[in-house]
Design a protein around this motif. Structure first.
Motif, PDB file in Angstrom:
ATOM      1  N   LYS A 145       0.834  -1.199   0.000  1.00  0.00           N
ATOM      2  CA  LYS A 145       0.000   0.000   0.000  1.00  0.00           C
ATOM      3  C   LYS A 145       0.869   1.250   0.000  1.00  0.00           C
ATOM      4  N   SER A 146       0.253   2.347  -0.437  1.00  0.00           N
ATOM      5  CA  SER A 146       0.943   3.640  -0.449  1.00  0.00           C
ATOM      6  C   SER A 146       0.110   4.703   0.248  1.00  0.00           C
ATOM      7  N   ILE A 147       0.813   5.633   0.870  1.00  0.00           N
ATOM      8  CA  ILE A 147       0.191   6.813   1.478  1.00  0.00           C
ATOM      9  C   ILE A 147       0.836   8.030   0.824  1.00  0.00           C
ATOM     10  N   LYS A 148      -0.018   8.988   0.474  1.00  0.00           N
ATOM     11  CA  LYS A 148       0.496  10.163  -0.213  1.00  0.00           C
ATOM     12  C   LYS A 148       0.427  11.388   0.696  1.00  0.00           C
ATOM     13  N   CYS A 149       1.369  12.285   0.517  1.00  0.00           N
ATOM     14  CA  CYS A 149       1.420  13.513   1.304  1.00  0.00           C
ATOM     15  C   CYS A 149       1.797  14.674   0.401  1.00  0.00           C
ATOM     16  N   GLU A 150       1.112  15.788   0.626  1.00  0.00           N
ATOM     17  CA  GLU A 150       1.392  17.007  -0.126  1.00  0.00           C
ATOM     18  C   GLU A 150       1.380  18.199   0.820  1.00  0.00           C
ATOM     19  N   GLN A 151       2.318  19.123   0.615  1.00  0.00           N
ATOM     20  CA  GLN A 151       2.302  20.355   1.409  1.00  0.00           C
ATOM     21  C   GLN A 151       2.319  21.558   0.455  1.00  0.00           C
ATOM     22  N   ASN A 152       1.529  22.559   0.815  1.00  0.00           N
ATOM     23  CA  ASN A 152       1.452  23.774  -0.011  1.00  0.00           C
ATOM     24  C   ASN A 152       2.036  24.980   0.720  1.00  0.00           C
ATOM     25  N   LEU A 153       2.958  24.702   1.634  1.00  0.00           N
ATOM     26  CA  LEU A 153       3.578  25.769   2.429  1.00  0.00           C
ATOM     27  C   LEU A 153       4.876  26.266   1.822  1.00  0.00           C
ATOM     28  N   GLY A 154       5.322  25.632   0.753  1.00  0.00           N
ATOM     29  CA  GLY A 154       6.587  26.033   0.145  1.00  0.00           C
ATOM     30  C   GLY A 154       7.802  25.587   0.926  1.00  0.00           C
ATOM     31  N   HIS A 155       7.624  24.660   1.847  1.00  0.00           N
ATOM     32  CA  HIS A 155       8.748  24.189   2.660  1.00  0.00           C
ATOM     33  C   HIS A 155       9.698  23.321   1.849  1.00  0.00           C
ATOM     34  N   ASP A 156      10.943  23.240   2.336  1.00  0.00           N
ATOM     35  CA  ASP A 156      11.946  22.465   1.613  1.00  0.00           C
ATOM     36  C   ASP A 156      12.146  21.064   2.190  1.00  0.00           C
ATOM     37  N   THR A 157      11.496  20.761   3.304  1.00  0.00           N
ATOM     38  CA  THR A 157      11.741  19.496   3.987  1.00  0.00           C
ATOM     39  C   THR A 157      10.427  18.847   4.407  1.00  0.00           C
TER      40      THR A 157
END
Lengths: 114, 115
Positions: free
Chosen positions: B19-31
């Motif tokens: 299985k896979s879990i996906k993550c996205e951030q829209n904060l412009g962070h580098d880490t």
């Protein structure tokens, strides 16, 4: 090795009373310390941090924390507890190095009773 | 707008599956980071990527493989799932470049149940 201890599994407070959630740390070098709160079935929310400067740090929702270098403590406090403050609280220390790795304590469950 | 989002929120699967879990951030962070929270609520870091480069790789079974297609996304793939993998997995992000001690922002978590 860096570590964080939260000596109390649970803290019970009556609404309107002051609350303290304890945290002690062990770190080489200057400590970067954080408090997070987790409400049921939610992610962690950042409350406050100590990087440098004043030992008393103010954060979200009326919380504050006092950094004490001699006692290696960073206790979370609030002058007047609310029932809605009931949650799981985590203290964390940033590991020395450049990668912003956080070491978390085991968490303290705060229960505020009406 | 959700700052750090994860999908799915719940994942129930059989032992041995992948299985896979996906993550996205829209904060412009580098880490970005993956954490595992066990049934006792203990929170431990698993991996971290900085600008698509793996920078933290804790002692995690090699059945777990993170992938970062770009700095706004960090996915977690788990092969041959075991009962002990049941936990809540949190994604987080922070900005390392240009600051010290920047806080991490956490996603809502993915509750994985292996039957």
């Amino acid at each position: 090795a860096q570590s964080v201890a939260q000596p109390e599994d649970q803290v019970n407070v009556a609404e309107g009373n002051p609350l303290t959630v304890k945290c002690t740390y062990s770190v080489s070098g200057n400590p970067y310390l954080f408090w997070y709160v987790q409400y049921p079935n939610r992610g962690l929310q950042f409350l406050l941090k100590y990087i440098t400067g004043d030992n008393l740090v103010k954060g979200s929702y009326g919380f504050e924390a006092e950094f004490n270098k001699s006692q290696t403590s960073f206790h979370l406090k609030k002058p007047s507890a609310l029932v809605s403050d009931s949650a799981l609280y985590f203290c964390a220390v940033r590991e020395t190095g450049g990668y912003n790795k956080l070491i978390f304590g085991a968490g303290t469950r705060l229960a505020v009773h009406p | 707008d959700t700052a750090v989002s994860q999908t799915p929120k719940y994942l129930v699967t059989q032992m041995g599956n992948d299985k896979s879990i996906k993550c996205e951030q829209n904060l412009g962070h580098d880490t970005m980071y993956w954490y595992k929270q066990d049934s006792k609520k203990f929170l431990k870091i698993m991996f971290s990527y900085n600008n698509k480069e793996l920078i933290i790789n804790e002692t995690v079974p090699n059945r777990f493989s993170p992938k970062s297609p770009d700095k706004a996304h960090l996915n977690l793939h788990i092969n041959s799932l075991e009962l002990g993998d049941s936990a809540v997995y949190f994604c987080a992000s922070s900005q390392i470049a240009g600051g010290v001690g920047n806080e991490q922002f956490f996603g809502p978590g993915t509750r994985l149940t292996v039957l």
